[in-house]
Design an enzyme around this catalytic site. Structure first.
Site, mmCIF file in Angstrom:
data_model
loop_
_atom_site.group_PDB
_atom_site.id
_atom_site.type_symbol
_atom_site.label_atom_id
_atom_site.label_comp_id
_atom_site.label_asym_id
_atom_site.label_seq_id
_atom_site.Cartn_x
_atom_site.Cartn_y
_atom_site.Cartn_z
ATOM 1 N N THR A 1 0.853 -1.190 0.000
ATOM 2 C CA THR A 1 0.000 0.000 0.000
ATOM 3 C C THR A 1 0.889 1.240 0.000
ATOM 4 O OG1 THR A 1 -1.812 -1.132 1.100
ATOM 5 C CG2 THR A 1 -1.749 1.267 1.334
ATOM 6 N N GLN B 1 0.856 -9.503 -6.481
ATOM 7 C CA GLN B 1 0.377 -10.875 -6.698
ATOM 8 C C GLN B 1 1.241 -11.630 -7.706
ATOM 9 O OE1 GLN B 1 -1.919 -12.245 -4.874
ATOM 10 N NE2 GLN B 1 -2.922 -10.472 -3.933
ATOM 11 N N SER C 1 5.280 -7.093 -1.717
ATOM 12 C CA SER C 1 4.906 -7.188 -0.306
ATOM 13 C C SER C 1 5.242 -8.585 0.222
ATOM 14 C CB SER C 1 3.397 -6.940 -0.199
ATOM 15 O OG SER C 1 3.005 -6.909 1.148
ATOM 16 N N THR D 1 13.859 4.682 10.751
ATOM 17 C CA THR D 1 14.799 3.608 11.088
ATOM 18 C C THR D 1 14.361 2.305 10.409
ATOM 19 O OG1 THR D 1 15.265 4.671 13.190
ATOM 20 C CG2 THR D 1 15.858 2.347 13.009
ATOM 21 N N CYS E 1 -9.493 -6.984 0.558
ATOM 22 C CA CYS E 1 -9.304 -5.545 0.751
ATOM 23 C C CYS E 1 -10.575 -4.779 0.458
ATOM 24 C CB CYS E 1 -8.207 -5.025 -0.173
ATOM 25 S SG CYS E 1 -6.787 -6.080 -0.171
HETATM 26 N N1 PMP Z 1 -1.803 -4.569 -4.462
HETATM 27 C C1 PMP Z 1 -2.380 -5.769 -4.598
HETATM 28 C C2 PMP Z 1 -2.620 -6.299 -5.967
HETATM 29 C C3 PMP Z 1 -2.749 -6.505 -3.469
HETATM 30 O O1 PMP Z 1 -3.319 -7.709 -3.614
HETATM 31 C C4 PMP Z 1 -2.494 -5.974 -2.183
HETATM 32 C C5 PMP Z 1 -2.895 -6.738 -0.939
HETATM 33 N N2 PMP Z 1 -4.222 -7.182 -0.954
HETATM 34 C C6 PMP Z 1 -1.883 -4.714 -2.088
HETATM 35 C C7 PMP Z 1 -1.550 -4.050 -3.242
HETATM 36 C C8 PMP Z 1 -1.577 -4.082 -0.749
HETATM 37 O O2 PMP Z 1 -0.517 -4.748 -0.150
HETATM 38 P P1 PMP Z 1 -0.203 -4.603 1.415
HETATM 39 O O3 PMP Z 1 -1.179 -5.485 2.132
HETATM 40 O O4 PMP Z 1 1.205 -5.079 1.547
HETATM 41 O O5 PMP Z 1 -0.349 -3.156 1.781
#
Ligand code: PMP
Length: 378
Positions: free
Chosen positions: A69, A178, A193, A231, A313
């Site tokens: 994110t 992904q 991530s 940090t 999400c």
């Molecule tokens: N982009 C995609 C395509 C995702 O699937 C996700 C997580 N659902 C994110 C961004 C956000 O990642 P994070 O949970 O590490 O903030």
């Protein structure tokens, strides 16, 4: 328990947990400290950067972030700020994760022209369609490599080549969350991530190619070339490296699982696959017409089977993804997303399929409901 929600998050692997614990115990120095504890932490961070770059097969710089994110926001808002004098057009897609989509909304309010393209308008050559929308004042293209709700895959190497031939100055950002460790990723900026590849939550990265500029989102003590100060969390960084090293390279098992599930679903009446043909094998979206997603999800949960009703999400919010793929309302309402890990077995798939059949018998509304059987078969 049968956990089939790996696109939402994955179970941390032992290697990642051990690396975090070992680092917290033995290598806790501040990367900025001049003494040897600081130097040890810096070495650890450099090693993790190298491992990530190797896995991406890219040359450039890794900026560690709190997750994708933040990486997506840093890339998009950072590029918009750094290149705003050059142009104000940004090309993106209508299937993006909210961390991209909402960042785009915010830029639109500031006066940027945001072009949002739908895969349904060019499903067979989406990369070309995106490049066709790149003009001389397009400063950024931002597109995900693999859609989190249905697994649809964009060929990022092809996209990169086509965008650069349309305008060599356009920066290409890829949300690679992904796709990382699963498909080849190519871009000037790539977001990844750890928690999607059996790492821990709270750590991600933004890859940046040489000569690409972006502005920071926050200001602080100058760490990470002033672009992502704060940090550095060496424990999480070490665990990210361990997760990357532990992630397998032979992913043919996903193909076996995917084929089995499609075969079982194919035998069920009024069950439609939503994942386009060009999708990764570890994510499969389908609709059980006549049974709302949440009903099926909780019915499976009663049997200790965990799936998603789309994207975790977008909980409680209406996702724009089904519409961007041209899915009818009744298909969107009854969507189930299953996402595998390498630990998923054929037996898990069979148990899932059995329980879907039981769920259909229990919950399906009669055909007198005016649902259309047609739908688009994507
Ligand atoms: N982009 C995609 C395509 C995702 O699937 C996700 C997580 N659902 C994110 C961004 C956000 O990642 P994070 O949970 O590490 O903030």
């Amino acid at each position: 328990m049968i956990y089939l929600d790996n696109a939402a998050t994955t179970k941390p692997c032992e290697q990642a947990i051990k690396a975090a614990a070992d680092t917290a115990r033995n290598c806790f120095g501040n990367v900025s400290s001049l003494h040897k504890l600081g130097i040890e932490s810096e070495k650890l961070m450099n090693s993790a950067s190298k491992t990530l770059l190797n896995r991406l097969s890219c040359k450039g710089t890794i900026y560690f972030t709190s997750g994708a994110t933040e990486s997506n926001n840093l890339a998009i808002r950072g590029v918009a700020d750094a290149y705003k004098r050059r142009g104000n057009r940004i090309v993106t897609t209508a299937m993006e994760h909210p961390s991209v989509a909402r960042a785009m909304d915010a830029l639109e309010k500031q006066g940027f022209e945001i072009v949002r393209l739908s895969p349904k308008d060019a499903i067979d050559n989406f990369e070309q369609y995106i490049a066709d929308n790149v003009t001389k004042d397009t400063i950024l293209v931002s597109c995900m490599a693999v859609n989190n709700e249905n697994g649809f895959k964009v060929d990022t190497e092809k996209l990169y080549r086509l965008v650069k031939s349309a305008n060599n100055d356009t920066v290409v950002h890829i949300d690679g969350v992904q796709g990382f460790c699963k498909v080849k990723l190519m871009g000037d900026l790539i977001s990844i991530s750890a928690h999607k590849i059996h790492g821990l939550k709270g750590i991600g990265a933004l890859y940046c190619a040489d000569k690409i500029r972006f502005s920071p989102l926050v200001y602080g003590g100058g760490q990470q070339k002033n672009l992502r100060p704060g940090t550095e969390p060496v424990e999480l960084i070490a665990s990210f490296e361990a997760a990357v090293k532990a992630y397998p390279t032979d992913l043919s098992h996903y193909g076996v699982l995917n084929r089995r599930l499609k075969e079982r679903l194919g035998r069920m009446e009024d069950v439609y696959i939503n994942s386009p043909d060009n999708s990764v094998n570890n994510i499969l979206s389908f609709s059980v017409l006549g049974v709302r997603s949440e009903i099926m999800l909780h019915s499976l949960e009663e049997h200790d089977i965990f799936v998603s009703s789309g994207s975790a999400c977008s909980k409680g919010k209406i996702s724009s993804v089904p519409d961007s793929f041209g899915l009818s309302a009744d298909r969107a309402d009854s969507t189930i997303r299953v996402s595998f890990s390498m630990e998923t077995t054929i037996d898990d798939i069979d148990r899932l399929a059995d329980e879907i059949e039981n769920g259909i018998a229990r919950f399906r509304r009669t055909k007198s409901n005016n649902r259309t059987k047609k739908g688009n078969n994507i």
